[in-house]
Design an enzyme around this catalytic site. Structure first.
Site, PDB file in Angstrom:
ATOM      1  N   LYS A 201     -32.428  36.402  79.267  1.00 61.28           N
ATOM      2  CA  LYS A 201     -32.299  36.813  80.674  1.00 61.28           C
ATOM      3  C   LYS A 201     -33.111  38.091  80.904  1.00 61.28           C
ATOM      4  O   LYS A 201     -32.584  39.147  81.241  1.00 61.28           O
ATOM      5  CB  LYS A 201     -30.834  37.080  81.005  1.00 61.28           C
ATOM      6  CG  LYS A 201     -29.990  35.818  81.114  1.00 61.28           C
ATOM      7  CD  LYS A 201     -28.599  36.202  81.538  1.00 61.28           C
ATOM      8  CE  LYS A 201     -27.661  35.016  81.493  1.00 61.28           C
ATOM      9  NZ  LYS A 201     -26.261  35.441  81.450  1.00 61.28           N
ATOM     10  N   GLY A 374     -24.362  41.271  80.496  1.00 62.79           N
ATOM     11  CA  GLY A 374     -24.811  42.095  81.613  1.00 62.79           C
ATOM     12  C   GLY A 374     -23.783  43.161  81.963  1.00 62.79           C
ATOM     13  O   GLY A 374     -24.131  44.300  82.288  1.00 62.79           O
TER      14      GLY A 374
END
Ligand code: ADP
Ligand code: MG
Length: 395
Positions: A201, A374
């Protein structure tokens, strides 16, 4: 200090618990249930206190009607029923009469799981954009809101920020524990402190580096993340993962922090991501046009080891290679071996990184495995997390 589930009298109350049941599911089969297991403590506690337990979670990203079949939470309800030894009633809707009736009919200690909150994204991204009406509606279904989904704590969604804005709220045990462990890294971490970043990502995560680099001594970059940097440094990266819009950012970072940002010097390449496909060990100036870099090489591991050996604190997010595929697992596996042989406090975060720890049997040798990738990065950056900020403070 934030309020937690323990600060409320739950008896007879309708308690909405936002869980993180975002687990890998293939053809209706749950491939890794560790996130479900980690949510049990809060659910069990709420039941023991006599609450009516209403569970919510997102699962994957829902963009089309077809995604609904792939991302239904039904298999999670079945798995949860087994783990709790209590039938979890699954409501295949995110709103409406059927759901409201089911909640009205709940007895104390009953458990209901509502369908994937992201089904609401099909109608103008209501969940992900924190639609005010949706948050208010979901809040109207309960008396108390408990946020126990650490993986989305950095997101402002209707199912966390939205509900919490409307009713009394607190944190669940999982989130409380995550914060306790991550605070060891934000509150005077023991030095040397090194961060390892990898994964796929890239556009989501590359931006955190400018913030984290001021907090850690070194950042070692592997995985898909490395190639945008390598390209920015002037290397030919063939068909490897690359975020073109981030090239100038990477170039600037490399110029500003040449001694702190450590890139791979060799990689394992192939022309396809397939088990036991033909691979090559290449120095980074040898990657061919049709090849992708899919793991870090042995010399990079030696370099990384030198930066890690005497560390007192290590944080790692993002596998340094395609560890799920045979032929590209060595870097990630060896890195677990290296960090677990140091005296450092080791914290590993991210869905895939956690899965790699389990796959290679290192999860018990790591100080803390976080459920959020995240989310843990955002927490370490020290930026404001609205879904956490909204939670009531203890008086
Ligand atoms: P996490 O879930 O731990 O936060 P990400 O979702 O960012 O991590 O990335 C995990 C994925 O990154 C894995 O599925 C892995 O196969 C992939 N990956 C690692 N290295 C590479 C690479 N060099 N090229 C492409 N994908 C990679
Ligand atoms: Mg992931």
């Amino acid at each position: 200090m934030k309020k937690t589930i323990k600060d409320y009298d739950l008896s007879g109350k309708k308690v909405i618990i936002r869980c993180d049941f975002n687990v890998p599911i293939e053809n209706g089969i749950i491939k890794d249930e560790s996130r479900i297991k980690k949510s049990l403590k809060t659910i069990r506690y709420a039941r023991k206190q006599g609450a009516k337990v209403i569970l919510m979670s997102h699962l994957g990203r829902v963009k089309t009607i077809e995604d609904k079949e792939k991302y239904t939470l039904k298999p999670v309800a079945e798995r949860l029923s087994k783990l709790l030894r209590k039938k979890v009633k699954f409501i295949n809707e995110t709103r409406g009469q059927n759901l409201e009736n089911a909640i009205d009919n709940m007895k104390d200690k009953d458990v209901i799981l509502i369908e994937n909150t992201r089904f609401e994204d099909l109608d103008g991204k209501k969940e992900s954009n924190n639609d005010k009406e949706l948050g208010k509606y979901w809040a109207s279904l309960g008396d108390i809101f408990i946020n126990d989904a650490f993986g989305t704590i950095h997101r402002s969604h209707a199912s966390n920020l939205g509900i919490a804005s409307n009713i009394p709220n607190g944190l669940g045990f999982l989130v409380e524990e995550e914060i306790k462990k991550l605070t060891k890294l934000t509150n005077k971490p023991r030095k040397p402190y090194t961060i390892i970043l990898g994964g796929a990502k890239v556009s989501d995560k590359i931006g955190v580096i400018s913030n984290l680099i001021t907090k850690a001594d070194y950042i070692l970059i592997g995985g898909g993340m490395a190639f945008t940097f390598l390209k920015a440094a002037g290397f030919n990266i063939g068909s490897s993962l690359c975020e073109r819009e981030k090239l100038s950012y990477c170039k600037e970072m490399l110029e500003n922090y040449p001694d702190k940002l450590i890139l791979p010097i060799d990689v394992i390449t192939a022309t396809e991501i397939k088990d036991n496909t033909k691979t090559h060990e290449r120095f980074i100036n040898e990657i061919e046009e049709d090849e992708m870099g899919l793991d870090i090489g042995p010399r990079t591991l030696e370099v990384f080891k030198q930066y890690l050996d005497d560390c007192k604190t290590i944080f790692w997010n993002g596998p340094v290679g395609c560890f799920e595929t045979k032929g590209f697992e060595n870097g990630t596996k060896e890195l677990f071996e290296i960090i677990t042989n140091t005296k450092a406090y080791t914290l590993v975060g991210g869905g895939d990184t956690a899965r790699a720890a389990t796959t290679f049997n290192y999860e018990n040798k790591i100080s803390h495995v976080s459920t959020g990738g995240g989310a843990s990065l955002a927490f370490l950056e020290g930026i404001e997390l609205p879904a956490l900020k909204i939670i009531n403070e203890k008086k």
